[in-house]
Design a protein around this motif. Structure first.
Motif, short mmCIF file in Angstrom:
data_model
loop_
_atom_site.label_atom_id
_atom_site.label_comp_id
_atom_site.label_asym_id
_atom_site.label_seq_id
_atom_site.Cartn_x
_atom_site.Cartn_y
_atom_site.Cartn_z
N UNK A 37 0.86 -1.18 0.00
CA UNK A 37 0.00 0.00 0.00
C UNK A 37 0.90 1.23 0.00
N UNK A 38 0.62 2.13 -0.95
CA UNK A 38 1.39 3.37 -1.01
C UNK A 38 0.90 4.29 0.10
N UNK A 39 1.83 4.79 0.90
CA UNK A 39 1.50 5.68 2.00
C UNK A 39 1.65 7.12 1.56
N UNK A 40 0.73 7.95 2.00
CA UNK A 40 0.82 9.37 1.72
C UNK A 40 1.39 10.03 2.96
N UNK A 41 2.69 10.28 2.92
CA UNK A 41 3.34 10.85 4.11
C UNK A 41 3.54 12.34 3.99
N UNK A 42 3.25 12.92 2.86
CA UNK A 42 3.43 14.36 2.69
C UNK A 42 4.90 14.73 2.70
N UNK A 43 5.19 15.98 2.91
CA UNK A 43 6.58 16.46 2.95
C UNK A 43 7.25 16.03 4.24
N UNK A 44 8.52 15.90 4.17
CA UNK A 44 9.30 15.56 5.36
C UNK A 44 9.58 16.83 6.14
N UNK A 45 8.69 17.17 7.03
CA UNK A 45 8.82 18.39 7.81
C UNK A 45 9.13 18.03 9.25
N UNK A 46 9.93 18.85 9.86
CA UNK A 46 10.23 18.66 11.28
C UNK A 46 8.99 19.03 12.09
N UNK A 47 8.76 18.32 13.18
CA UNK A 47 7.61 18.66 14.00
C UNK A 47 7.74 20.07 14.58
N UNK A 48 6.64 20.76 14.67
CA UNK A 48 6.66 22.11 15.21
C UNK A 48 6.98 22.05 16.70
N UNK A 49 7.79 23.01 17.13
CA UNK A 49 8.16 23.05 18.55
C UNK A 49 7.58 24.30 19.17
N UNK A 50 7.16 24.12 20.38
CA UNK A 50 6.72 25.26 21.16
C UNK A 50 7.93 25.73 21.95
N UNK A 51 8.51 26.83 21.55
CA UNK A 51 9.74 27.31 22.18
C UNK A 51 9.50 27.83 23.60
N UNK A 52 8.29 28.11 23.96
CA UNK A 52 8.00 28.60 25.30
C UNK A 52 7.92 27.46 26.30
N UNK A 53 7.84 26.25 25.81
CA UNK A 53 7.70 25.09 26.68
C UNK A 53 9.08 24.45 26.87
N UNK A 54 9.62 24.49 28.07
CA UNK A 54 10.97 24.01 28.35
C UNK A 54 11.03 22.51 28.55
N UNK A 55 9.96 21.87 28.89
CA UNK A 55 9.98 20.44 29.13
C UNK A 55 8.64 19.96 29.62
N UNK A 56 8.58 18.70 30.04
CA UNK A 56 7.32 18.17 30.55
C UNK A 56 6.87 18.94 31.79
N UNK A 57 5.58 18.92 32.02
CA UNK A 57 5.02 19.64 33.16
C UNK A 57 5.57 19.20 34.49
N UNK A 58 5.95 17.92 34.61
CA UNK A 58 6.45 17.42 35.89
C UNK A 58 7.98 17.52 35.98
N UNK A 59 8.61 18.18 35.01
CA UNK A 59 10.06 18.33 35.00
C UNK A 59 10.45 19.30 36.11
N UNK A 60 11.44 18.95 36.94
CA UNK A 60 11.78 19.82 38.07
C UNK A 60 12.32 21.17 37.60
N UNK A 61 11.90 22.22 38.26
CA UNK A 61 12.33 23.57 37.94
C UNK A 61 13.43 23.97 38.92
N UNK A 62 14.36 24.78 38.44
CA UNK A 62 15.45 25.27 39.28
C UNK A 62 15.34 26.78 39.32
N UNK A 63 15.37 27.33 40.53
CA UNK A 63 15.27 28.78 40.63
C UNK A 63 16.59 29.42 40.19
#
Length: 149
Positions: free
Chosen positions: A43-69
């Motif tokens: 089966x031929x797959x329609x994968x579209x263009x090879x684009x990098x996933x969009x990143x949210x630059x304001x998000x530093x990591x997972x919500x439960x990732x420890x923060x350092x003051x």
């Protein structure tokens, strides 16, 4: 001039992204194979263009990732910088010692090396390699210190 243009045009054409066709094939044992070669039953797959996933630059990591003051991070950065400076001073002393040993080694003719210049060359090569190693270490530490400031 014409050859340069032709060469440049050929390079541009060669660098043009080619669309990739991907096929999914499942054999009689249920094994899935992905390939760019078409085959019967695939089966031929329609994968579209090879684009990098969009990143949210304001998000530093997972919500439960420890923060350092900021104060704690500054203390860690200061400690890292101090460790790097101590290592740099140590490497500089080792380089001075290695250079001194090389100078003495070039001036000295050891009795066990008499009549065998190959042994002398090997000994001097080891001394030169030690100097070069300390020089590379110092350069690397200076780069790290430049990044840490």
């Amino acid at each position: 001039m014409k050859e340069r243009f032709l060469f440049f045009a050929l390079c541009m054409v060669a660098a043009w992204p080619a669309p990739a066709e991907i096929y999914k094939f499942v054999d009689e044992n249920g094994r899935v194979t992905y390939t760019n070669i078409p085959r019967k039953g695939a089966i031929k797959l329609d994968i579209g263009g090879a684009e990098a996933p969009a990143r949210n630059r304001n998000h530093a990591g997972p919500g439960n990732f420890p923060k350092v003051d900021a104060k704690t991070q500054r203390q860690r950065d200061d400690l890292r910088r101090q460790i790097l400076e101590d290592e740099l001073a140590s490497e500089q002393r080792a380089l001075a010692e290695a250079r001194r040993a090389l100078q003495e080694g070039e001036a000295a003719h050891l009795p066990e090396e008499a009549g065998n210049p190959q042994k002398t060359q090997e000994r001097l090569k080891r001394l030169r390699e030690a100097v070069a190693l300390h020089e590379r270490n110092i350069a690397a530490l200076r780069r790290e210190l430049g990044l840490a400031r």
